[in-house]
Enzyme design. Structure first.
Site, PDB file in Angstrom:
ATOM      1  N   SER A  54     -62.305 -47.297  35.486  1.00 53.42           N
ATOM      2  CA  SER A  54     -62.197 -48.172  36.489  1.00 53.42           C
ATOM      3  C   SER A  54     -63.097 -49.355  36.273  1.00 53.42           C
ATOM      4  O   SER A  54     -63.114 -50.320  37.173  1.00 53.42           O
ATOM      5  CB  SER A  54     -63.154 -47.491  37.714  1.00 53.42           C
ATOM      6  N   HIS A  92     -70.325 -49.193  37.948  1.00 51.96           N
ATOM      7  CA  HIS A  92     -69.519 -50.300  38.737  1.00 51.96           C
ATOM      8  C   HIS A  92     -70.378 -51.586  38.785  1.00 51.96           C
ATOM      9  O   HIS A  92     -71.593 -51.632  38.492  1.00 51.96           O
ATOM     10  CB  HIS A  92     -68.730 -49.930  39.912  1.00 51.96           C
ATOM     11  N   ASP A 119     -66.257 -49.934  46.718  1.00 53.76           N
ATOM     12  CA  ASP A 119     -66.571 -48.680  46.581  1.00 53.76           C
ATOM     13  C   ASP A 119     -67.079 -47.963  47.951  1.00 53.76           C
ATOM     14  O   ASP A 119     -67.490 -46.796  47.796  1.00 53.76           O
ATOM     15  CB  ASP A 119     -67.860 -48.416  45.575  1.00 53.76           C
TER      16      ASP A 119
END
Lengths: 176, 167
Positions: A54, A92, A119
């Site tokens: 990701s 992230h 998210d």
């Protein structure tokens, strides 16, 4: 001839004990280095392996990240590793920060670089925002490819048993 | 002392050590670079500015972003992650940072650019304090190296403000 045999038995026992102590020292040294790293970086797990795609193309699966955390507030753009009660932590980037005037607490929103959406769906039990307490560390450095060893070990546990078994065999059968 | 396993062990230990040293030197060489980036952002239009049903203000705007970030690239740079964020203060929050747009620059040739775009991510406030408020636009860049330490910096551009009324 009896006491020669007894002496040889003692030497064997000593040899085994000496090997066991060497092994113990190696393990303790490794543990001390790991714990020392935990203290210096302030993070529970100062080194993490990137498990998903990701954050591509920046971070690929199998890269390792070095984490560091201090009291500095979380700001947008920082790459953070967070765990709000999941099996594995997520790496992230922070895209939104709202710092409350009264409590100085920070509401954080994150998103993977390669993901379309933020998210919010991933956060536990309908939290709209992440809190600073869930952040395990900020990524400050990285090494490519080195984490593949860990990924292979955890995804094919049979390899772990083979490796440990092989090492054990090697220790037992080595001549010194 | 000269068996296959000993030699293999010695070879592996040596190569791993050398690789680690090379990675560290590569990372340190990034400190020799003195970057001189520049950027400019113009808010061309406030497309709409409304209060959502839940009570939070939301705005959509179109920007012209131009920048020259070529001096940030070194031989150890894998990519540059850049984003534009709006920063402002409200009575409820001492600081708000909302990312509006981001991009990945994979190579030096692409680091000098001009783009006309609306905000990629929704600009929603925690509350309804945006009317007439002044805000800063910051262009951040994160240098992701091929190996080693990552570093980041930003340019802060001031003087933008929201309209007084919803539209």
């Amino acid at each position: 001839m009896g006491w020669i045999e007894e002496n040889m038995k003692f030497t064997n026992v000593r040899k085994i004990l000496s090997q066991a102590i060497s092994l113990g020292m190696v393990v303790s040294l490794a543990l001390m280095m790991w714990k020392g790293l935990t203290c210096i970086t302030g993070s529970q797990s100062p080194v993490v392996v990137v498990l998903s795609g990701s954050m591509e193309p920046g971070f690929q699966r199998g890269d390792i990240l070095f984490l560091y955390i201090n009291k500095n507030p979380i700001r947008t753009g920082q790459i953070v590793v967070f765990n709000d009660g999941r099996d594995i932590p997520i790496v992230h980037r922070v895209i939104e920060v709202h710092e409350h005037e009264d409590t100085k607490e920070v509401d954080i929103l994150t998103k993977g670089d390669a993901n379309e959406d933020d998210d919010r769906m991933l956060y536990a039990s309908n939290h709209d925002w992440l809190q600073q307490k869930y952040i395990m560390g900020r990524a400050v450095g990285f090494l490519p490819y080195v984490g593949w060893f860990t990924i292979i070990m955890s995804e094919k546990p049979i390899l772990k048993y083979i490796l440990v078994g092989g090492l054990g065999l090697l220790v037992l059968t080595s001549k010194e | 002392m000269h068996s296959f396993w000993y030699r293999l062990n010695g070879l592996l230990t040596f190569s791993v050590t050398i690789l680690a040293i090379m990675c560290a030197i590569a990372s340190l060489s990034d400190n020799l670079n003195t970057p001189s980036p520049s950027a400019e952002i113009q808010v061309m239009n406030i497309n709409w500015f409304q209060k959502q049903p839940q009570g939070n203000d939301e705005v959509s705007l179109t920007m012209n972003i131009s920048a020259d970030l070529q001096s940030l690239f070194t031989w150890n740079t894998k990519q540059l992650f850049i984003f534009v964020a709006a920063e402002y203060e409200t009575p409820k929050n001492s600081l708000n940072q909302v990312s509006l747009w981001d991009a990945i620059i994979p190579a030096k040739e692409h680091a000098k650019f001009w783009i006309h775009t609306s905000n990629k991510y929704r600009f929603v406030d925690q509350g309804n304090y945006l009317r007439g408020k002044e805000f800063n636009l910051t262009l951040h860049w994160h240098v992701m190296p091929k190996t080693g330490k990552m570093f980041a910096d930003k340019i802060v551009l001031t003087g933008y403000s929201f309209p007084e009324e919803y539209r």
